[in-house]
Design a protein around this motif. Structure first.
Motif, PDB file in Angstrom:
ATOM      1  N   UNK A  17       0.870  -1.219   0.003  1.00  7.25           N
ATOM      2  CA  UNK A  17      -0.063   0.043  -0.027  1.00  7.25           C
ATOM      3  C   UNK A  17       0.843   1.362  -0.111  1.00  7.25           C
ATOM      4  N   UNK A  18       1.964   1.268   0.910  1.00  9.53           N
ATOM      5  CA  UNK A  18       2.829   2.639   0.888  1.00  9.53           C
ATOM      6  C   UNK A  18       3.488   2.624  -0.318  1.00  9.53           C
ATOM      7  N   UNK A  19       3.905   1.508  -0.933  1.00  7.63           N
ATOM      8  CA  UNK A  19       4.691   1.593  -2.124  1.00  7.63           C
ATOM      9  C   UNK A  19       3.929   2.021  -3.146  1.00  7.63           C
ATOM     10  N   UNK A  20       2.648   1.787  -3.375  1.00  8.55           N
ATOM     11  CA  UNK A  20       1.601   2.029  -4.467  1.00  8.55           C
ATOM     12  C   UNK A  20       1.455   3.602  -4.249  1.00  8.55           C
ATOM     13  N   UNK A  21       1.598   4.214  -3.041  1.00  7.82           N
ATOM     14  CA  UNK A  21       1.274   5.446  -2.818  1.00  7.82           C
ATOM     15  C   UNK A  21       2.610   6.467  -3.264  1.00  7.82           C
ATOM     16  N   UNK A  22       3.856   5.694  -2.946  1.00  8.86           N
ATOM     17  CA  UNK A  22       5.021   6.489  -3.225  1.00  8.86           C
ATOM     18  C   UNK A  22       5.239   6.387  -4.806  1.00  8.86           C
ATOM     19  N   UNK A  23       4.764   5.124  -5.423  1.00  9.00           N
ATOM     20  CA  UNK A  23       4.939   5.165  -6.936  1.00  9.00           C
ATOM     21  C   UNK A  23       3.851   6.180  -7.278  1.00  9.00           C
ATOM     22  N   UNK A  24       2.723   6.767  -7.073  1.00 13.78           N
ATOM     23  CA  UNK A  24       1.796   7.662  -7.817  1.00 13.78           C
ATOM     24  C   UNK A  24       2.395   8.772  -7.287  1.00 13.78           C
ATOM     25  N   UNK A  25       3.147   9.136  -6.111  1.00 15.63           N
ATOM     26  CA  UNK A  25       3.794  10.453  -5.921  1.00 15.63           C
ATOM     27  C   UNK A  25       4.937  10.481  -6.616  1.00 15.63           C
ATOM     28  N   UNK A  26       5.687   9.536  -6.784  1.00 17.90           N
ATOM     29  CA  UNK A  26       7.022   9.734  -7.740  1.00 17.90           C
ATOM     30  C   UNK A  26       6.290   9.944  -9.296  1.00 17.90           C
ATOM     31  N   UNK A  27       5.538   9.404  -9.678  1.00 21.85           N
ATOM     32  CA  UNK A  27       4.991   9.623 -11.078  1.00 21.85           C
ATOM     33  C   UNK A  27       4.340  10.943 -11.391  1.00 21.85           C
ATOM     34  N   UNK A  28       3.702  11.355 -10.331  1.00 21.53           N
ATOM     35  CA  UNK A  28       3.501  13.065 -10.309  1.00 21.53           C
ATOM     36  C   UNK A  28       4.459  13.887 -10.411  1.00 21.53           C
ATOM     37  N   UNK A  29       5.558  13.689  -9.700  1.00 23.11           N
ATOM     38  CA  UNK A  29       6.586  14.621  -9.752  1.00 23.11           C
ATOM     39  C   UNK A  29       7.437  14.504 -11.077  1.00 23.11           C
ATOM     40  N   UNK A  30       7.623  13.234 -11.541  1.00 18.23           N
ATOM     41  CA  UNK A  30       8.179  13.092 -12.757  1.00 18.23           C
ATOM     42  C   UNK A  30       7.438  13.809 -13.854  1.00 18.23           C
ATOM     43  N   UNK A  31       6.196  13.679 -13.852  1.00 17.00           N
ATOM     44  CA  UNK A  31       5.402  14.476 -14.878  1.00 17.00           C
ATOM     45  C   UNK A  31       5.379  15.748 -14.881  1.00 17.00           C
ATOM     46  N   UNK A  32       5.502  16.306 -13.754  1.00 17.87           N
ATOM     47  CA  UNK A  32       5.293  17.896 -13.510  1.00 17.87           C
ATOM     48  C   UNK A  32       6.734  18.487 -13.809  1.00 17.87           C
ATOM     49  N   UNK A  33       7.816  17.774 -13.728  1.00 19.84           N
ATOM     50  CA  UNK A  33       9.168  18.163 -14.279  1.00 19.84           C
ATOM     51  C   UNK A  33       9.285  18.058 -15.725  1.00 19.84           C
ATOM     52  N   UNK A  34       8.918  16.690 -16.322  1.00 23.37           N
ATOM     53  CA  UNK A  34       9.206  16.567 -17.472  1.00 23.37           C
ATOM     54  C   UNK A  34       8.070  17.323 -18.753  1.00 23.37           C
ATOM     55  N   UNK A  35       7.186  17.961 -18.064  1.00 27.29           N
ATOM     56  CA  UNK A  35       6.027  18.643 -19.018  1.00 27.29           C
ATOM     57  C   UNK A  35       6.568  20.011 -19.031  1.00 27.29           C
ATOM     58  N   UNK A  36       7.560  20.551 -18.199  1.00 31.20           N
ATOM     59  CA  UNK A  36       7.948  21.836 -18.151  1.00 31.20           C
ATOM     60  C   UNK A  36       9.399  22.096 -18.615  1.00 31.20           C
ATOM     61  N   UNK A  37       9.513  22.700 -19.796  1.00 37.66           N
ATOM     62  CA  UNK A  37      10.838  22.913 -20.254  1.00 37.66           C
ATOM     63  C   UNK A  37      11.636  23.636 -19.334  1.00 37.66           C
ATOM     64  N   UNK A  38      11.153  24.614 -18.723  1.00 37.25           N
ATOM     65  CA  UNK A  38      11.857  25.693 -17.746  1.00 37.25           C
ATOM     66  C   UNK A  38      12.471  24.690 -16.509  1.00 37.25           C
ATOM     67  N   UNK A  39      11.488  23.812 -15.952  1.00 35.25           N
ATOM     68  CA  UNK A  39      11.754  22.887 -14.826  1.00 35.25           C
ATOM     69  C   UNK A  39      12.805  21.905 -15.205  1.00 35.25           C
ATOM     70  N   UNK A  40      12.766  21.489 -16.287  1.00 32.95           N
ATOM     71  CA  UNK A  40      13.844  20.424 -16.578  1.00 32.95           C
ATOM     72  C   UNK A  40      15.277  21.162 -16.629  1.00 32.95           C
ATOM     73  N   UNK A  41      15.557  22.501 -16.814  1.00 31.25           N
ATOM     74  CA  UNK A  41      16.570  23.233 -16.966  1.00 31.25           C
ATOM     75  C   UNK A  41      17.141  23.508 -15.480  1.00 31.25           C
ATOM     76  N   UNK A  42      16.232  23.537 -14.590  1.00 32.44           N
ATOM     77  CA  UNK A  42      16.603  24.098 -13.211  1.00 32.44           C
ATOM     78  C   UNK A  42      17.181  22.996 -12.321  1.00 32.44           C
ATOM     79  N   UNK A  43      18.345  23.228 -11.361  1.00 30.95           N
ATOM     80  CA  UNK A  43      19.101  22.114 -10.759  1.00 30.95           C
ATOM     81  C   UNK A  43      18.069  21.489  -9.737  1.00 30.95           C
ATOM     82  N   UNK A  44      17.193  22.172  -8.898  1.00 33.62           N
ATOM     83  CA  UNK A  44      16.195  21.599  -8.176  1.00 33.62           C
ATOM     84  C   UNK A  44      15.550  20.649  -8.887  1.00 33.62           C
TER      85      UNK A  44
END
Length: 185
Positions: A17-44
């Protein structure tokens, strides 16, 4: 006193259960960073992307748990992926803490942080590769008592000197490749 049947089921289900929640959270962050070219350039955001990718894989390892048959290629690959991403995940988390330290406390700019980023990205990846390939090559990935594959001195039920030639290095490898980096991260 041992666990009841219901307690054992809860112990088996809860990590998934906790792994599934972590997978969903990780996928959300991956999506948010990859969809925005400006975010992909920032170190953070690059740090968050790499941390989330390793977390996704490591969470998938926990989700799968002991489902693969012990001794099968799937069991070995599950343990390999766990070793490949477990310690680097902690190291990427420590790298994120260093990012905060340098950017907040020492007021480093984005340009200064970019010079440090290759070290913060490459070192954990190389560490993960070495800590996964080395035990795989010497036969230290074996099914454990709970049915899940991980580092163990010898395959379950094996005894004698012919079981595994790397048994004497097992404790040293565990300390150097896994415990020390996890404790220091």
């Amino acid at each position: 006193m041992g666990f009841t049947e219901q307690q054992l089921r809860i112990i088996a289900i809860l990590p998934r259960v906790t792994a599934a929640l972590s997978i969903l959270g990780s996928l959300f962050i991956i999506y948010q960073v990859l969809k925005n070219p400006k975010k992909r350039e920032m170190v953070y955001h690059r740090q968050m992307l790499v941390l989330s990718c390793t977390d996704f894989i490591y969470s998938a390892v926990w989700f799968v748990g002991n489902w693969p048959a012990p001794g099968s290629g799937w069991c070995t690959s599950n343990a390999f992926l766990g070793l490949l991403t477990g310690v680097p995940q902690a190291m990427f988390n420590a790298a994120l803490c260093l990012y905060y330290l340098f950017s907040i406390r020492y007021k480093w700019s984005e340009v200064q942080m970019r010079r440090l980023q290759p070290l913060l990205l490459v070192f954990p990846i190389v560490w993960g590769l070495v800590s996964a390939i080395l035990p795989l090559s010497v036969g230290m990935i074996n099914p454990g008592t709970n049915g899940a594959c991980w580092l163990s001195k010898a395959p379950s039920g094996c005894s004698g000197t012919d079981c595994i030639p790397a048994e004497k290095y097992y404790g040293l490898f565990n300390a150097i490749a896994l415990y020390v980096p996890l404790w220091t991260s």
